[in-house]
Design a protein around this motif. Structure first.
Motif, PDB file in Angstrom:
ATOM      1  N   ARG A   1      -3.971  -3.767   0.577  1.00 53.30           N
ATOM      2  CA  ARG A   1      -2.684  -3.072   0.388  1.00 53.30           C
ATOM      3  C   ARG A   1      -1.643  -3.516   1.404  1.00 53.30           C
ATOM      4  O   ARG A   1      -0.465  -3.543   1.105  1.00 53.30           O
ATOM      5  CB  ARG A   1      -2.866  -1.551   0.536  1.00 53.30           C
ATOM      6  N   ASN A   2      -2.070  -3.793   2.621  1.00 48.92           N
ATOM      7  CA  ASN A   2      -1.096  -4.027   3.689  1.00 48.92           C
ATOM      8  C   ASN A   2      -1.121  -5.445   4.249  1.00 48.92           C
ATOM      9  O   ASN A   2      -0.450  -5.719   5.246  1.00 48.92           O
ATOM     10  CB  ASN A   2      -1.335  -3.034   4.839  1.00 48.92           C
TER      11      ASN A   2
ATOM     12  N   THR B   1      12.458   0.327   4.786  1.00 46.26           N
ATOM     13  CA  THR B   1      12.258  -0.898   4.012  1.00 46.26           C
ATOM     14  C   THR B   1      11.461  -1.867   4.889  1.00 46.26           C
ATOM     15  O   THR B   1      11.395  -1.708   6.118  1.00 46.26           O
ATOM     16  CB  THR B   1      13.600  -1.564   3.655  1.00 46.26           C
ATOM     17  N   CYS B   2      10.911  -2.903   4.257  1.00 48.50           N
ATOM     18  CA  CYS B   2      10.168  -3.923   5.013  1.00 48.50           C
ATOM     19  C   CYS B   2      11.072  -4.552   6.089  1.00 48.50           C
ATOM     20  O   CYS B   2      10.629  -4.809   7.206  1.00 48.50           O
ATOM     21  CB  CYS B   2       9.680  -5.015   4.077  1.00 48.50           C
TER      22      CYS B   2
ATOM     23  N   GLU C   1       0.536   6.235   0.339  1.00 45.31           N
ATOM     24  CA  GLU C   1       0.240   6.105  -1.094  1.00 45.31           C
ATOM     25  C   GLU C   1       1.124   7.015  -1.943  1.00 45.31           C
ATOM     26  O   GLU C   1       1.122   6.909  -3.164  1.00 45.31           O
ATOM     27  CB  GLU C   1      -1.241   6.417  -1.364  1.00 45.31           C
TER      28      GLU C   1
ATOM     29  N   ASN D   1       4.360   6.991  -1.627  1.00 50.31           N
ATOM     30  CA  ASN D   1       5.650   6.324  -1.792  1.00 50.31           C
ATOM     31  C   ASN D   1       5.897   6.272  -3.306  1.00 50.31           C
ATOM     32  O   ASN D   1       5.036   5.810  -4.051  1.00 50.31           O
ATOM     33  CB  ASN D   1       5.526   4.908  -1.202  1.00 50.31           C
TER      34      ASN D   1
ATOM     35  N   LYS E   1       7.560   4.519  -5.285  1.00 48.91           N
ATOM     36  CA  LYS E   1       7.522   3.246  -6.002  1.00 48.91           C
ATOM     37  C   LYS E   1       6.137   2.612  -5.925  1.00 48.91           C
ATOM     38  O   LYS E   1       5.893   1.559  -6.519  1.00 48.91           O
ATOM     39  CB  LYS E   1       8.541   2.281  -5.393  1.00 48.91           C
ATOM     40  N   GLY E   2       5.262   3.207  -5.128  1.00 48.10           N
ATOM     41  CA  GLY E   2       3.920   2.632  -4.976  1.00 48.10           C
ATOM     42  C   GLY E   2       3.939   1.314  -4.230  1.00 48.10           C
ATOM     43  O   GLY E   2       3.029   0.502  -4.368  1.00 48.10           O
ATOM     44  N   ASP E   3       5.007   1.078  -3.425  1.00 46.40           N
ATOM     45  CA  ASP E   3       5.067  -0.211  -2.715  1.00 46.40           C
ATOM     46  C   ASP E   3       5.200  -0.004  -1.201  1.00 46.40           C
ATOM     47  O   ASP E   3       5.995  -0.650  -0.545  1.00 46.40           O
ATOM     48  CB  ASP E   3       6.203  -1.076  -3.267  1.00 46.40           C
ATOM     49  N   HIS E   4       4.404   0.918  -0.691  1.00 46.05           N
ATOM     50  CA  HIS E   4       4.434   1.196   0.746  1.00 46.05           C
ATOM     51  C   HIS E   4       4.204  -0.086   1.546  1.00 46.05           C
ATOM     52  O   HIS E   4       3.333  -0.882   1.224  1.00 46.05           O
ATOM     53  CB  HIS E   4       3.339   2.218   1.080  1.00 46.05           C
ATOM     54  N   CYS E   5       4.980  -0.232   2.626  1.00 47.23           N
ATOM     55  CA  CYS E   5       4.873  -1.415   3.481  1.00 47.23           C
ATOM     56  C   CYS E   5       4.507  -0.920   4.881  1.00 47.23           C
ATOM     57  O   CYS E   5       5.100   0.037   5.368  1.00 47.23           O
ATOM     58  CB  CYS E   5       6.248  -2.097   3.476  1.00 47.23           C
TER      59      CYS E   5
ATOM     60  N   TRP F   1      -0.358   7.125 -10.028  1.00 43.27           N
ATOM     61  CA  TRP F   1       0.874   6.910 -10.809  1.00 43.27           C
ATOM     62  C   TRP F   1       1.463   8.250 -11.213  1.00 43.27           C
ATOM     63  O   TRP F   1       2.664   8.486 -11.094  1.00 43.27           O
ATOM     64  CB  TRP F   1       0.589   6.165 -12.125  1.00 43.27           C
TER      65      TRP F   1
END
Ligand SMILES: Cc1ncc(COP(=O)(O)O)c(C=O)c1O
Length: 430
Positions: free
Chosen positions: A88-89, A186-187, A212, A214, A216-220, A297
């Motif tokens: 994931r990371n 943000t990243c 998890e 987040n 958008k499901g795009d945790h950075c 989701w």
């Protein structure tokens, strides 16, 4: 036996320390409920959703596990956590980098106990960081973030505090998506913060317990940009709905393995090891799979739709907050009503939340407990007061790419909408 209590002297190390504010408001709400009053429990920060079925089944199958486990945690679980972070990371790590504990809260306490350094906390921040530092006797440096920056920490704000004494040992806490604001970085923002952290050689405690969730499901993770100085804090309490199971994880870089060993030594003399059946079940949670993905989701979809709907109702009535990116919190500001509030002798965030609870039954947590100035009219609204099992089952009948049907929130999360309207009606009536 003679009972002469007056001769007992209790030299408490935590004298005068109140019960955690979150628990306090929950107890007060329960009391009002018992008196037959309608209470909207917007103070509690607990997932509304059940634990995913495959994870519950694993727990059931492992109820017989009775032995003490390794202090650092069950090897296959530590492997699953390491794989999860690699996947994931994009972080290189193995089971040797992971420590399991009975909740990430306990691990944070042990970290501060083992590492002698100042704790840097950007505010508003989660309620327990500072009391832990106080119990252990560590210094705290607060950084007051700004509403115009969505309450996020700016690289220059971090730099300013670090340059005051470049050699001071420090742990800087970053929590995103944030409790209490629901906002994440943000990243690119994380990259800039990581550059400052590296320049000043601080240890970053990256609290990603809501990662998890987040929307958008795009945790950075900031560990991508400052791997050698970042400890990732996580667990199953929030995204897996398993707060009461008590399992948290810390993932260290090789360069901080001394800290992991020190914490394991302290753990061996305190909690020994985390509950065995829970550790076996948590392997399933970290390995993931399609059922858990589907659960996430839908959980994200419900929380996002609900969070934005509440945000919009409040904002259109002058109660401001940044739009949430994840988790289940809004950090709302009644500043536009400050003259009216003051005219009613409501002078602090605690006065505000107490009056609101008494007059409308809506329980919020005052901004003061998140490290904000007492006289600032801020409060945390947590939107978990609905039947998560029912809402999740209904959301599962929709396709992942489709939004929730119109009216979904009014049907399945109605206490949130009613309570939000009650807040608006109350401020307007002042
Ligand atoms: C920001 C944050 N960090 C950590 C925790 C602690 O979680 P755990 O259940 O893993 O101890 C919480 C729980 O409310 C939280 O909100």
């Amino acid at each position: 036996m003679q009972n002469n209590n007056s001769e007992l002297s209790l030299n408490l190390n935590v004298r005068g320390m109140p019960l955690s504010a979150t628990l306090h408001i929950n107890e007060l709400s329960n009391k009002l409920k018992q008196q037959g009053k309608k209470v909207y429990k917007f103070g509690l920060g607990q997932s509304p959703f059940p634990v995913p079925k495959p994870v519950v089944e694993e727990l059931r199958a492992n109820a017989f596990q009775k032995d003490y486990l390794e202090v650092k945690g069950l090897k296959p679980l530590r492997e699953a956590v390491a794989d999860y972070h690699s996947r994931r990371n994009e972080i290189e790590c193995s089971a040797d980098n992971v420590l399991i504990g009975p909740g990430s809260k306990e691990l944070m306490f042990l970290l501060q106990f083992v590492y002698y350094g100042e704790l840097v906390i950007p505010t508003p921040s989660w309620v327990s960081y500072a009391p832990q530092a106080k119990i252990i006797g560590r210094q705290i440096a607060w950084i007051k973030t700004k509403e115009e920056n969505k309450w996020c920490l700016l690289p220059e704000e971090l730099h300013k505090i670090c340059e005051t004494d470049n050699y001071k040992p420090r742990i800087v806490i970053l929590n995103y998506p944030s409790n209490p604001t629901g906002v994440t970085y943000t990243c690119e923002e994380l990259q800039e913060l990581a550059d400052v952290a590296r320049r000043h050689r601080v240890i970053l405690l990256s609290d990603e317990i809501y990662g998890e969730l987040n929307f958008k499901g795009d945790h950075c993770s900031i560990a991508r940009f400052y791997p050698e100085g970042t400890i990732i804090s996580g667990g199953i309490s929030k995204w897996c709905g398993a707060g009461g199971w008590r399992l948290g994880t810390f993932t260290f870089p090789d360069s901080l393995s001394g800290l992991l060993e020190g914490m394991a030594a302290a753990a061996s003399e305190t909690f020994t090891s985390t509950s065995a059946p829970i550790q076996f079940a948590a392997i399933k949670a970290f390995r993931g799979g399609i059922e858990i993905e589907r659960y996430l989701w839908n959980a994200r979809k419900i929380l996002k739709t609900l969070g934005i709907q509440i945000h919009n109702i409040l904002l259109s009535n002058g109660i401001e907050s940044p739009e949430p990116d994840g988790a289940f919190y809004l950090f709302i500001n009644f500043g536009n009503y400050s003259d009216k509030l003051k005219s009613k002798n409501i002078l602090t965030s605690l006065d505000l939340t107490t009056n609101l609870l008494e007059n409308t039954g809506v329980a919020l947590l005052p901004g003061g407990v998140f490290g904000r100035p007492e006289e600032e009219f801020t409060a945390r609204l947590s939107y978990v007061d609905f039947d998560g099992t029912r809402a999740l089952a209904a959301a599962e009948t929709t396709r992942p790419e489709d939004p929730l049907p119109v009216g979904f929130i009014n049907t399945y999360c109605s206490p949130l909408i009613e309570g939000t309207r009650a807040i608006v009606d109350w401020v307007k009536s002042l």
